[in-house]
Design an enzyme around this catalytic site. Structure first.
Site, PDB file in Angstrom:
ATOM      1  N   HIS A  15      46.332  35.136  33.129  1.00 38.60           N
ATOM      2  CA  HIS A  15      45.149  35.949  32.977  1.00 38.60           C
ATOM      3  C   HIS A  15      44.327  35.571  34.744  1.00 38.60           C
ATOM      4  O   HIS A  15      44.220  34.292  34.666  1.00 38.60           O
ATOM      5  CB  HIS A  15      43.637  34.439  32.145  1.00 38.60           C
TER       6      HIS A  15
ATOM      7  N   HIS B 143      39.310  33.830  22.989  1.00 37.50           N
ATOM      8  CA  HIS B 143      40.112  34.956  23.940  1.00 37.50           C
ATOM      9  C   HIS B 143      40.730  33.707  24.534  1.00 37.50           C
ATOM     10  O   HIS B 143      39.967  33.334  24.955  1.00 37.50           O
ATOM     11  CB  HIS B 143      37.998  35.349  23.764  1.00 37.50           C
TER      12      HIS B 143
END
Length: 277
Positions: free
Chosen positions: A80, A3
């Site tokens: 992110h 992930h």
């Protein structure tokens, strides 16, 4: 799967993503020495490089692609909360080099987010993918059954992509959801089916087992980190993984993507599920 694959190389000097909330940007601007290290701790989900992840057994890479605000170049990065130090193009070449030395392997790239990408940048990214992988891209018409080609090097899917992606690369769309509630996460199979499984082209189910914190939680736990919280949850994750079954049925899972994949035999436990087939 891993992930947020690329968070091992987040740029400590990077600006906060343009997609983040105004409050996060404001706090980072006012108190960068305090806020930025906290952001880094809660943004990092992996420590192994792409090549190291592939060597460890990962075959599903979660790529969050973005273009930096006010960047006059065509350079694309991963993101992110903050951007990475490496470009998308460099990592695609890295994946290609690994595939060329492992000709019997299949790698699935899940590309999404596309923060700040215009149609021109989407076309640029597609051109890079075609140029780099060329004949290694898997056409949608390839059967996933017993006739699956042993010479296939790569499957490429995407999610949340504009029409231009589906038209140019003939891709299947997929989507992702996350959960922070560990107790609920592992207490109910029905919950996982509803919230964590992605149905892809009637072939793949993907379980994204990862914890996602909101800003309020992060501010209340300034000395915590995503890694610390994830490691505490690994025993529950290990038990849950061993209870799963692979296969084409709706109750089965084909791909499990997690954070910090090098810990607690995660990859080994997922691969061993294949012995149930």
């Amino acid at each position: 799967g891993s992930h947020d694959t690329m968070t091992y190389c987040l740029d400590k000097n990077s600006a906060v993503s343009g997609n983040e909330s105004k409050l996060v940007k404001f706090l980072n601007k006012c108190m960068p020495c305090i806020v930025h290290p906290i952001i880094m701790k809660w943004s990092t989900t992996q420590v192994l490089t792409v090549t190291e992840q592939l060597e460890a057994g990962i075959r599903y890479l979660d790529f969050r692609i973005a273009h930096k605000a006010n960047d006059p170049t065509m350079s694309l990065y991963f993101v992110h909360m903050v951007y990475t130090t490496v470009t998308v193009q460099d990592i695609l070449w890295e994946v290609l080099r690994w595939l060329e030395t492992h000709p019997q392997e299949v790698v699935i790239l899940a590309c999404r987010n596309f923060d700040g990408l215009t149609k021109k940048l989407h076309c640029h990214l597609i051109a890079c993918i075609k140029e780099i992988f060329q004949g290694k891209l898997c056409p949608r018409t390839v059967s996933m059954g017993s006739s699956f080609s042993p010479f296939l090097r790569m499957i490429y899917y995407t999610n949340l992509c504009p029409t231009v992606w589906r038209k140019e690369l003939n891709l299947t769309v997929m989507s992702v959801d996350n959960s922070r509630d560990t107790a609920l996460l592992f207490s109910s199979k029905e919950y996982l089916m509803c919230h964590l499984l992605i149905f892809v082209s009637e072939k793949f189910f993907v379980a994204g087992i990862n914890l996602t914190e909101n800003l309020k939680y992060i501010l209340v736990h300034p000395f915590g980190s995503l890694k610390k919280m994830t490691l505490q949850s690994l025993p529950c994750l290990k038990i849950w993984i061993k209870q799963q079954y692979p296969g084409p049925k709706k109750e089965c899972i084909n791909i499990i993507a997690g954070d910090f994949i090098e810990n607690d035999d995660f990859v080994k436990d997922v691969i061993e599920l294949n012995t149930k087939i």
